[in-house]
Structures are given as structure tokens and as C-alpha cells.
Write a protein that holds these residues in place. Structure first.
Motif, PDB file in Angstrom:
ATOM      1  N   LEU A 219       0.857  -1.184   0.000  1.00 36.52           N
ATOM      2  CA  LEU A 219       0.000   0.000   0.000  1.00 36.52           C
ATOM      3  C   LEU A 219       0.891   1.233   0.000  1.00 36.52           C
ATOM      4  O   LEU A 219       1.943   1.252   0.644  1.00 36.52           O
ATOM      5  N   GLN A 220       0.477   2.268  -0.706  1.00 35.73           N
ATOM      6  CA  GLN A 220       1.191   3.536  -0.683  1.00 35.73           C
ATOM      7  C   GLN A 220       0.215   4.628  -0.267  1.00 35.73           C
ATOM      8  O   GLN A 220      -0.898   4.693  -0.792  1.00 35.73           O
ATOM      9  N   GLY A 221       0.634   5.440   0.681  1.00 32.67           N
ATOM     10  CA  GLY A 221      -0.261   6.494   1.140  1.00 32.67           C
ATOM     11  C   GLY A 221       0.314   7.231   2.330  1.00 32.67           C
ATOM     12  O   GLY A 221       1.525   7.236   2.562  1.00 32.67           O
ATOM     13  N   THR A 222      -0.567   7.831   3.104  1.00 31.50           N
ATOM     14  CA  THR A 222      -0.165   8.691   4.218  1.00 31.50           C
ATOM     15  C   THR A 222      -0.228   7.952   5.549  1.00 31.50           C
ATOM     16  O   THR A 222      -1.205   7.269   5.839  1.00 31.50           O
ATOM     17  N   ALA A 223       0.828   8.069   6.326  1.00 31.18           N
ATOM     18  CA  ALA A 223       0.829   7.606   7.718  1.00 31.18           C
ATOM     19  C   ALA A 223       0.584   8.820   8.606  1.00 31.18           C
ATOM     20  O   ALA A 223       1.011   9.932   8.287  1.00 31.18           O
ATOM     21  N   CYS A 224      -0.095   8.612   9.713  1.00 29.84           N
ATOM     22  CA  CYS A 224      -0.313   9.723  10.643  1.00 29.84           C
ATOM     23  C   CYS A 224       0.053   9.279  12.058  1.00 29.84           C
ATOM     24  O   CYS A 224       0.052   8.085  12.370  1.00 29.84           O
ATOM     25  N   TRP A 225       0.381  10.253  12.880  1.00 29.09           N
ATOM     26  CA  TRP A 225       0.703   9.970  14.282  1.00 29.09           C
ATOM     27  C   TRP A 225       0.465  11.215  15.117  1.00 29.09           C
ATOM     28  O   TRP A 225       0.462  12.342  14.607  1.00 29.09           O
ATOM     29  N   ASP A 226       0.246  11.020  16.408  1.00 31.75           N
ATOM     30  CA  ASP A 226      -0.080  12.111  17.319  1.00 31.75           C
ATOM     31  C   ASP A 226       1.211  12.719  17.864  1.00 31.75           C
ATOM     32  O   ASP A 226       1.874  12.135  18.719  1.00 31.75           O
ATOM     33  N   LYS A 227       1.562  13.903  17.376  1.00 31.59           N
ATOM     34  CA  LYS A 227       2.800  14.548  17.810  1.00 31.59           C
ATOM     35  C   LYS A 227       2.736  15.009  19.262  1.00 31.59           C
ATOM     36  O   LYS A 227       3.771  15.253  19.882  1.00 31.59           O
ATOM     37  N   ALA A 228       1.522  15.110  19.819  1.00 34.91           N
ATOM     38  CA  ALA A 228       1.384  15.522  21.214  1.00 34.91           C
ATOM     39  C   ALA A 228       1.628  14.365  22.175  1.00 34.91           C
ATOM     40  O   ALA A 228       1.815  14.562  23.372  1.00 34.91           O
ATOM     41  N   MET A 229       1.648  13.153  21.644  1.00 37.13           N
ATOM     42  CA  MET A 229       1.877  11.969  22.479  1.00 37.13           C
ATOM     43  C   MET A 229       3.348  11.863  22.822  1.00 37.13           C
ATOM     44  O   MET A 229       4.212  12.000  21.964  1.00 37.13           O
ATOM     45  N   GLU A 230       3.654  11.645  24.089  1.00 37.55           N
ATOM     46  CA  GLU A 230       5.047  11.610  24.532  1.00 37.55           C
ATOM     47  C   GLU A 230       5.768  10.379  24.007  1.00 37.55           C
ATOM     48  O   GLU A 230       5.202   9.293  23.914  1.00 37.55           O
ATOM     49  N   LEU A 231       7.037  10.579  23.671  1.00 40.99           N
ATOM     50  CA  LEU A 231       7.891   9.478  23.259  1.00 40.99           C
ATOM     51  C   LEU A 231       8.477   8.847  24.515  1.00 40.99           C
ATOM     52  O   LEU A 231       9.073   9.528  25.338  1.00 40.99           O
ATOM     53  N   SER A 273     -11.674  12.146  12.159  1.00 39.75           N
ATOM     54  CA  SER A 273     -11.217  13.228  11.282  1.00 39.75           C
ATOM     55  C   SER A 273      -9.700  13.265  11.154  1.00 39.75           C
ATOM     56  O   SER A 273      -9.159  13.654  10.121  1.00 39.75           O
ATOM     57  N   PHE A 274      -8.980  12.844  12.209  1.00 41.51           N
ATOM     58  CA  PHE A 274      -7.524  12.889  12.166  1.00 41.51           C
ATOM     59  C   PHE A 274      -6.955  11.790  11.270  1.00 41.51           C
ATOM     60  O   PHE A 274      -5.998  12.007  10.536  1.00 41.51           O
ATOM     61  N   THR A 275      -7.520  10.598  11.343  1.00 37.26           N
ATOM     62  CA  THR A 275      -6.982   9.471  10.582  1.00 37.26           C
ATOM     63  C   THR A 275      -7.542   9.387   9.169  1.00 37.26           C
ATOM     64  O   THR A 275      -7.124   8.534   8.391  1.00 37.26           O
ATOM     65  N   GLN A 276      -8.473  10.263   8.852  1.00 40.59           N
ATOM     66  CA  GLN A 276      -9.099  10.232   7.531  1.00 40.59           C
ATOM     67  C   GLN A 276      -8.043  10.377   6.429  1.00 40.59           C
ATOM     68  O   GLN A 276      -7.118  11.158   6.529  1.00 40.59           O
ATOM     69  N   LYS A 277      -8.168   9.580   5.396  1.00 41.79           N
ATOM     70  CA  LYS A 277      -7.266   9.572   4.234  1.00 41.79           C
ATOM     71  C   LYS A 277      -5.866   9.043   4.556  1.00 41.79           C
ATOM     72  O   LYS A 277      -4.944   9.210   3.764  1.00 41.79           O
ATOM     73  N   SER A 278      -5.688   8.421   5.709  1.00 39.37           N
ATOM     74  CA  SER A 278      -4.411   7.783   6.025  1.00 39.37           C
ATOM     75  C   SER A 278      -4.594   6.271   5.947  1.00 39.37           C
ATOM     76  O   SER A 278      -5.697   5.753   6.092  1.00 39.37           O
ATOM     77  N   ILE A 279      -3.502   5.555   5.706  1.00 42.55           N
ATOM     78  CA  ILE A 279      -3.585   4.098   5.584  1.00 42.55           C
ATOM     79  C   ILE A 279      -3.080   3.400   6.839  1.00 42.55           C
ATOM     80  O   ILE A 279      -3.307   2.202   7.013  1.00 42.55           O
ATOM     81  N   ILE A 280      -2.416   4.142   7.735  1.00 45.70           N
ATOM     82  CA  ILE A 280      -1.851   3.529   8.935  1.00 45.70           C
ATOM     83  C   ILE A 280      -1.620   4.598   9.991  1.00 45.70           C
ATOM     84  O   ILE A 280      -1.344   5.756   9.670  1.00 45.70           O
TER      85      ILE A 280
END
Length: 305
Positions: A219-231, A273-280
Motif C-alpha cells: 500500500l502507498q499512502g499517508t501515515a499519521c501519528w499524534d505529535k502531542a503523544m510523549e515518546l 477526522s484525524f486518521t481520515q485519508k491515512s492508511i496507517i
């Protein structure tokens, strides 16, 4: 002189002043007639300083003691690594505010960044000595030949040893790095070190156990992640993806950084709404390890069916 001439002169001087004032207190810029020539940290290490190197899962790390005024940006410039390399080598660090003077950072480095041999005109004052602390059951042969690819006799001579006998916690002088930082030719560490590297390797074995060369899909597309979440150390190589069942393994590739890793699917991708149009959906650890510092970035996801 016409007003326009004076205005142009004033504007040029003002812009030059602004450009010089934009240093953040931790870095300085060398200028030439064309503008910014290169970025340099405004701190260097003297020949009286020293660094220790440690080895974990085959990866070498320099142990850097944080000084007052240093930021992740100045440190990454000095050692020639990406911010993501620092993040996933130090899971308790997520931003500059986490840095505390006197604490140590693990900096992953390439073996060739350590200068192991002295030339005829070697100037010790231009370099920082690198030391290694012997761990239980380690031998002179393993440290010299396997870890650092040094002739045993050179390592013994460098440490004024009469025999190959060494003991736990003994400190050995291994080599040097340039006190002005690691040269560009020795930069660009792009590995996945330490615990994460071991985890990715285990996931890879599981992935390959069901991969027969024919049933892999991409699959090719957009990954998303929560930048406010602590590492943190709790953020392992986990993802949420609807194309693979829970507990399955995916191979994720970031073409922009040429990085890839194997991650475990812990749940289906939530629909909002945040994960919309993302594949992972990625954890911060996976995002940083892939070198994706934006909240959304392009990836290739490989999986087996």
C-alpha cells in the motif's frame, strides 16, 4: 543621494543585523558574501575532554554529557545524526526541555567515525579521546578485533599493557573523534539501534515466516501519528492498520529517508477526522524511527495475506 538609495542601504544593513540576531544562543552561522555558508554549533570539545563508547546489540553509542546551553539541534549537528536517531536512542527524551545539565545522552555513531590509528603528523590536541569500559567476561581479543577492528598489539600499546589480561570495569583508550565534531563524510547514521533494532528484527522473522515471495502486497499512502503523544520506552514498534489482523506484522518504508522497519499491528485504524485519508496510524517511536517528523508523511506499507 536619492531617498531610494539610502532606503536600500538601510534595508540591507537592517536585514544583515536581523540575520545575525536570529541565532538562538546555541548556534552560530558563518557568513560569506553570498549569505549563510554553513551551520556550526557554538561549542566545541577540548582535548582535555573525553567520551566513553558503549555497545548494545552491535550498535556503538557515544555517551555525551549535556552541558549548559546545549540543545538537541546543536548536539545532532556536532555528532552528525538525525534528531530521530537521538529520540529513539534515548526514549525518555522528547524535546529540548527534557535535557538536564550533567545527564548523558546515547549518540549512535558509525564505527568509521572513531579514529583508530595515528598518522605521522597526528595532533592529539585536535581530537577527543574515546574510552571503553570493559564488561564482565569480555576479552582483549573481542574488544580489539570484533568491536573496534584494531590489532591487539596496538590496543595494548595504547593502554600500556604488558599482557592481554583485562578485568571488568577496566577502562581502555580506544581512539579519538575530531573535537570540532564528526566530519560530513562520516555522518548520516540511518540504522535502527538498540532495543528497537532487536524488536524490528524479531518482527522481521515473524513476517518472513508467512512470506513466500508471492503473497506480499503493498500500500502507498499517508501515515499519521499524534505529535502531542510523549515518546517513551512504552511506545514500541506498534501500529494501527485495518488491512492486517491484530498481532500481524507489517513492513513500513519511508522513501524520503530510506528507512524501514517491521512493526506489530495492535488494532484496526480508528476512523475519525484525524486518521481520515491515512492508511496507517503510528506510535511516536515508529514515526521517529522512520524519520517522519511531520504529523502526516508518505509511506509504503508491505503486508502478507
Amino acid at each position: 543621494m536619492p531617498f531610494k538609495f539610502y532606503f536600500n542601504v538601510f534595508f540591507f544593513v537592517f536585514c544583515s543585523f536581523l540575520l545575525q540576531a536570529q541565532t538562538d544562543g546555541f548556534a552560530e552561522f558563518e557568513m560569506d558574501q553570498l549569505g549563510i555558508k554553513k551551520y556550526q554549533p557554538n561549542w566545541t570539545m577540548g582535548a582535555t575532554d573525553s567520551l566513553f563508547v558503549e555497545i548494545s546489540n552491535g550498535q556503538k553509542y557515544l555517551l555525551h554529557t549535556i552541558r549548559a546551553g546545549q540543545t538537541l539541534y546543536s548536539i545532532k549537528k556536532f555528532y552528525g545524526v538525525d534528531l530521530s536517531d537521538i529520540y529513539y536512542s534515548n526514549p525518555n527524551i522528547s524535546n529540548t526541555n527534557d535535557l538536564k545539565v550533567g545527564e548523558k545522552l546515547r549518540i549512535p555513531i558509525l564505527s568509521k567515525a572513531i579514529k583508530r590509528f595515528q598518522e605521522t603528523n597526528f595532533d592529539a590536541t585536535a581530537y577527543i579521546p574515546i574510552f571503553y569500559k570493559v564488561r564482565p567476561s569480555e576479552t582483549m581479543y573481542r574488544i580489539s578485533k570484533v568491536y573496534f577492528r584494531l590489532p591487539t598489539e596496538i590496543l595494548m600499546s595504547r593502554n600500556q599493557l604488558l599482557s592481554e589480561n583485562i578485568s571488568s570495569n577496566q577502562v581502555l583508550h580506544i581512539g579519538w573523534i575530531d573535537k570540532n565534531g564528526i566530519p560530513d563524510s562520516l555522518k548520516n547514521f540511518t540504522g535502527l539501534p538498540g532495543i528497537l533494532g532487536e524488536e524490528s528484527q524479531k518482527n522481521k522473522y515473524r513476517y518472513e515466516a508467512v512470506f513466500n515471495g508471492k503473497n506480499e502486497k503493498t500500500l502507498q499512502g499517508t501515515a499519521c501519528w499524534d505529535k502531542a503523544m510523549e515518546l517513551s520506552a512504552k511506545n514500541k514498534l506498534y501500529v494501527m492498520c485495518s488491512y492486517v489482523p491484530k498481532n500481524g506484522i507489517v513492513r513500513i518504508e519511508n522513501p524520503m529517508t530510506n528507512r524501514e522497519l517491521y512493526a506489530k499491528v495492535v488494532a484496526a485504524k480508528p476512523e475519525n477526522s484525524f486518521t481520515q485519508k491515512s492508511i496507517i496510524v503510528l506510535t511516536p517511536t515508529v514515526a521517529h524511527a522512520l524519520g517522519g517528523l511531520d504529523a502526516r508523511f508518505y509511506v509504503k506499507v508491505h503486508y502478507c495475506q
